[in-house]
Enzyme design. Structure first.
Site, PDB file in Angstrom:
ATOM      1  N   TYR A  56       0.845  -1.195   0.000  1.00  0.00           N
ATOM      2  CA  TYR A  56       0.000   0.000   0.000  1.00  0.00           C
ATOM      3  C   TYR A  56       0.877   1.239   0.000  1.00  0.00           C
ATOM      4  O   TYR A  56       1.633   1.494   0.924  1.00  0.00           O
ATOM      5  CB  TYR A  56      -0.918   0.027   1.222  1.00  0.00           C
ATOM      6  CG  TYR A  56      -1.869  -1.144   1.339  1.00  0.00           C
ATOM      7  CD1 TYR A  56      -2.240  -1.902   0.236  1.00  0.00           C
ATOM      8  CD2 TYR A  56      -2.412  -1.496   2.577  1.00  0.00           C
ATOM      9  CE1 TYR A  56      -3.120  -2.964   0.350  1.00  0.00           C
ATOM     10  CE2 TYR A  56      -3.302  -2.558   2.697  1.00  0.00           C
ATOM     11  CZ  TYR A  56      -3.645  -3.293   1.591  1.00  0.00           C
ATOM     12  OH  TYR A  56      -4.510  -4.350   1.726  1.00  0.00           O
ATOM     13  N   LEU A 205     -17.987  -2.986   3.214  1.00  0.00           N
ATOM     14  CA  LEU A 205     -19.004  -2.010   2.801  1.00  0.00           C
ATOM     15  C   LEU A 205     -19.091  -1.911   1.284  1.00  0.00           C
ATOM     16  O   LEU A 205     -19.520  -0.889   0.741  1.00  0.00           O
ATOM     17  CB  LEU A 205     -18.695  -0.642   3.419  1.00  0.00           C
ATOM     18  CG  LEU A 205     -18.729  -0.611   4.948  1.00  0.00           C
ATOM     19  CD1 LEU A 205     -18.289   0.739   5.484  1.00  0.00           C
ATOM     20  CD2 LEU A 205     -20.122  -0.961   5.465  1.00  0.00           C
ATOM     21  N   GLY A 206     -18.674  -2.992   0.608  1.00  0.00           N
ATOM     22  CA  GLY A 206     -18.783  -3.000  -0.852  1.00  0.00           C
ATOM     23  C   GLY A 206     -17.991  -1.894  -1.503  1.00  0.00           C
ATOM     24  O   GLY A 206     -18.415  -1.313  -2.497  1.00  0.00           O
ATOM     25  N   ARG A 207     -16.812  -1.603  -0.941  1.00  0.00           N
ATOM     26  CA  ARG A 207     -15.926  -0.526  -1.429  1.00  0.00           C
ATOM     27  C   ARG A 207     -16.636   0.821  -1.466  1.00  0.00           C
ATOM     28  O   ARG A 207     -16.354   1.669  -2.291  1.00  0.00           O
ATOM     29  CB  ARG A 207     -15.342  -0.873  -2.800  1.00  0.00           C
ATOM     30  CG  ARG A 207     -14.593  -2.197  -2.814  1.00  0.00           C
ATOM     31  CD  ARG A 207     -13.878  -2.465  -4.111  1.00  0.00           C
ATOM     32  NE  ARG A 207     -13.369  -3.833  -4.148  1.00  0.00           N
ATOM     33  CZ  ARG A 207     -12.248  -4.241  -3.560  1.00  0.00           C
ATOM     34  NH1 ARG A 207     -11.503  -3.374  -2.911  1.00  0.00           N
ATOM     35  NH2 ARG A 207     -11.870  -5.494  -3.653  1.00  0.00           N
TER      36      ARG A 207
END
Length: 329
Positions: A56, A205-207
Site C-alpha cells: 500500500y 461495505l462494498g468498497r
C-alpha cells in the site's frame, strides 16, 4: 468495543478493525494528518485491530501507521501483509512467496512500522510458483524468531489453507465478504470453522457502495481508481448497484441506523469468528463504523436485509478477470 478471537492460538482483536489502505493509495488523495488522527481516534474508541500491507503506497502506509501508533504500540493489534511485489515507482511486479523474500519483507515491514513484532502476518496473494509449505515454513521461522506472533493468508483456496495449516496453525483468512460478495459462505467459511481459523472480511461495505455515498458515477473523485479496477464501478454496472444500495438504505432507515452500520452489523451477526475491517481515512466515518458494534439485528431485520439484497444480486464481478486469477489459489 467488544473483543473477538481469531483462530485457536490466542489472537484476540477488536470486533471491528480498521483497514488503512485508502489512507495512502487507490481511493483518492489522502491527508496524512487526518489519517493519523483517524488511527489515533480508532484506538481511543477501542478499534485496535489495524490492517495494512507493504504494497500500500507502495511502502508508505506502514510508515504512516508507525507514526500514528508511536507510544501506543501496546494498545493495538497490527496486521500487515507481504506477497504482492511492487517497485518504488508503484509498478506491479508479480507475486512472490519465496522463503528469502518472506524474510526480507518482514524485516522491511518491521522497520517501516517502527515495531519489534507484527501481531498478524499475512501472505497477501498465493504464489503459484512456490509451494505453500515453503512459504509458510518461512513464516513459521518468523514466529519462532519472535518477529511475528500469528499467521494468516489472504484470498487463499481451501486446499492451500489446509496445506498451510498443517505446517503452522493459521489464525485468520482474509477475503472480501459483504452483502455484495458472499461466495465464501459456500465452502470457505465451513472449512475455516472445521479447522478453527478466524475470518477477516475486507471491503465489508462494498468498497463504499453500501454506505449510500454514491448516487451516480460522477460522485467518484477524479483520482479514485475504483472505476478502473473494479467492474462493479464500471458504467454499465454502477447504477444497478446504486439501486441495491438504496434498498439497503431503506432497511437501515427503518432500523434507525446508517446503511454502513447495518451492513457491518449484518457481518458481525454471521459468526463470532468474523472480524470486519472497514476502511476509512476520516474520523467521521470511523466513528460511524464503530457504532455498528452497538447495533443488534433481530431475525426480522435479517429477513428484510436478505430481501433487499439477495445473495448474488450485485452487478459485475468483484475484480477484473486478470485480478480474479490471483484469488482462490
Amino acid at each position: 468495543m467488544d473483543r473477538r478471537r481469531l483462530g485457536n492460538e490466542g489472537l484476540e482483536v477488536s470486533e471491528i478493525g480498521l483497514g488503512c489502505m485508502g489512507m495512502s493509495e487507490f481511493y483518492g488523495t489522502g491527508d496524512e494528518d487526518e489519517s493519523i488522527a483517524t488511527i489515533q481516534r480508532a484506538i481511543d474508541l477501542g478499534v485496535t485491530f489495524l490492517d495494512t500491507a507493504d504494497m500500500y503506497g507502495p511502502f508508505t502506509n506502514e510508515k504512516l501507521i508507525g507514526k500514528a501508533i508511536a507510544g501506543r504500540r501496546d494498545r493495538v493489534e497490527l496486521a500487515t501483509k507481504f506477497g504482492n511485489v511492487r517497485g518504488e515507482d508503484g509498478s506491479f511486479l508479480g507475486v512472490s512467496g519465496k522463503p528469502e523474500y518472506v524474510r526480507e519483507c518482514c524485516d522491511a515491514s518491521l522497520r517501516r512500522l517502527g515495531v519489534d513484532h507484527i501481531d498478524l502476518y499475512y501472505q497477501h496473494r498465493v504464489d503459484p510458483e512456490t509451494p505453500i509449505e515453503e512459504t509458510v515454513g518461512a513464516m513459521k521461522e518468523l514466529v519462532e524468531a519472535g518477529k511475528v506472533r500469528y499467521l494468516g493468508l489472504s484470498e487463499a483456496g481451501i486446499e492451500t489453507i489446509r496445506k498451510a495449516h498443517a505446517v503452522h496453525p493459521i489464525s485468520a483468512i482474509q477475503s472480501e465478504y459483504s452483502l455484495f460478495t458472499r461466495d465464501v459462505e459456500d465452502e470457505v467459511l465451513p472449512a475455516l470453522r472445521e479447522l478453527g481459523v478466524g475470518f477477516v472480511p475486507y471491503s465489508p461495505l462494498g468498497r463504499g457502495f453500501l454506505t449510500g455515498r454514491f448516487k451516480s458515477i460522477e460522485d467518484m473523485p477524479e483520482d479514485d481508481t475504483r472505476s478502473a479496477r473494479f467492474p462493479r464501478f464500471a458504467e454499465e454496472n454502477f447504477m444497478k448497484n446504486v439501486e441495491l444500495a438504496d434498498r439497503v438504505r431503506e432497511v437501515a432507515e427503518r432500523k434507525g441506523v446508517t446503511p454502513g452500520q447495518l451492513a457491518l452489523a449484518w457481518l458481525l451477526a454471521q459468526g463470532e469468528d468474523i472480524v470486519p475491517i472497514p476502511g476509512t481515512k476520516r474520523r467521521k466515518y470511523l466513528e460511524e463504523n464503530a457504532g455498528a458494534a452497538d447495533v443488534e439485528l433481530t431475525e426480522e431485520d435479517l429477513r428484510r436485509i436478505e430481501e433487499a439484497m439477495p445473495r448474488g444480486s450485485a452487478a459485475g464481478e468483484r475484480y477484473s478477470e486478470e485480478m480474479m486469477r490471483a484469488v482462490g489459489r
